[in-house]
Motif scaffolding. Sequence first.
Motif, PDB file in Angstrom:
ATOM      1  N   CYS A   1     -10.702 -43.167  -8.432  1.00 50.08           N
ATOM      2  CA  CYS A   1     -10.421 -41.524  -8.192  1.00 50.08           C
ATOM      3  C   CYS A   1     -10.192 -41.728  -9.583  1.00 50.08           C
TER       4      CYS A   1
ATOM      5  N   ASN B   1      -7.996 -39.776 -10.993  1.00 50.48           N
ATOM      6  CA  ASN B   1      -5.790 -39.936 -10.966  1.00 50.48           C
ATOM      7  C   ASN B   1      -5.423 -41.270 -10.415  1.00 50.48           C
ATOM      8  N   LYS B   2      -5.561 -41.932 -10.336  1.00 45.44           N
ATOM      9  CA  LYS B   2      -5.301 -43.434 -10.150  1.00 45.44           C
ATOM     10  C   LYS B   2      -5.565 -44.072 -10.842  1.00 45.44           C
TER      11      LYS B   2
ATOM     12  N   GLY C   1     -12.969 -36.844  -7.528  1.00 44.37           N
ATOM     13  CA  GLY C   1     -12.365 -37.022  -6.504  1.00 44.37           C
ATOM     14  C   GLY C   1     -12.723 -37.514  -5.595  1.00 44.37           C
TER      15      GLY C   1
ATOM     16  N   ASP D   1      -8.818 -37.414   0.064  1.00 43.63           N
ATOM     17  CA  ASP D   1      -8.007 -36.837  -0.463  1.00 43.63           C
ATOM     18  C   ASP D   1      -8.183 -35.903  -1.414  1.00 43.63           C
TER      19      ASP D   1
ATOM     20  N   ASN E   1      -7.132 -32.813  -2.682  1.00 41.80           N
ATOM     21  CA  ASN E   1      -5.663 -32.695  -3.577  1.00 41.80           C
ATOM     22  C   ASN E   1      -6.542 -33.290  -4.892  1.00 41.80           C
ATOM     23  N   SER E   2      -8.000 -34.033  -4.355  1.00 42.22           N
ATOM     24  CA  SER E   2      -7.736 -34.591  -5.358  1.00 42.22           C
ATOM     25  C   SER E   2      -9.442 -34.545  -6.419  1.00 42.22           C
TER      26      SER E   2
ATOM     27  N   HIS F   1      -5.697 -36.392 -17.969  1.00 44.34           N
ATOM     28  CA  HIS F   1      -5.555 -37.471 -17.374  1.00 44.34           C
ATOM     29  C   HIS F   1      -6.199 -39.083 -18.265  1.00 44.34           C
TER      30      HIS F   1
END
Length: 320
Positions: free
Chosen positions: A142, A144-145, A169, A173, A175-176, A192
Amino acid sequence: MNQIEWPKILLRSLGFGNLAILFGAGATYDLGFPLWEQLIKNIYTDLKSSMSPQQQEEIEEFIKIKDYLEAVEYFIEHSEEKFYDIMQSSFSRDDFDEDIISNSNEALLLKLNAHSYLTTNIDNSLEYAKGTVGKKSANIYCYNKEEDIKDRLIVHDNEKNPLIIRLHGELSDKNSLIFSRGQYDQLLAKNHYVFEKIFPALLLTSATIIVGYSISDPDIRMVLERIYETKGKCSHIFFFNTDKSLSKYKKSKLEKRYGVVIIDLFNYFSESETQTDILKKSLLDLNNLKDKISSLSSNEKKDIFSKSQNEINREIRSME
């Protein structure tokens, strides 16, 4: 059917392992997942009975003008829990036929052995497709990782373990997930690593295929603006177009503003072919050329790619 004349830069990058692929919902449409327009209409059908006449009128206007980001914003504000329930049911399945998914457009993209795959899709077919083409060990990250992605960049086993990133996302998850206009704005406001570092680096250093998008899709807008912000030559970014209705004006805008090279794949097929079939046959053709190029030695590749585009296509196709 005329044979597709693939750009020289694209074939050379395919031959020397310097290819990145960005794909959207059109690449998984053959697996039964909805495109943006159908998705919005499906959600509206489910939520319509709980909306007032005024709300229905506003949503129908968003749909009419294809402002899908605003429609999603509206749906979330109206019933966030119901919205995400619908998304979960629309994009998560466990009944894939192995033969169908191994011959899907998504699998054909994975068979091209690009070093990086970026997707705005959130459906779970990718987890299944990668296993059918010898990439079972490849992780799907993802956006955000950040730390996991940085660790992965050290690995250089691109054929079996390419870099695969979900840009919008993942279903596990909530929120992602990135769907509404507000979520887009929040995403772009944050620094990001994927969008600030990896995305520009790929665009500057690799031939990049953009596939599975309609120019009206909200997903492609963010992608194109990122391309515009990235400095450097962009004649190595190829938009695979299967849409006969894409106007000359919009094509010109793509080429002039973003420097994207449009490949009108439908020019090589009959009028009766669907967009999905056109894409599948085109990817099969490209995979066939990839296999032929892979059989050559480094010197043979250098010799072929020193020639003109017409000669390259002709010589590779003539190989046994």
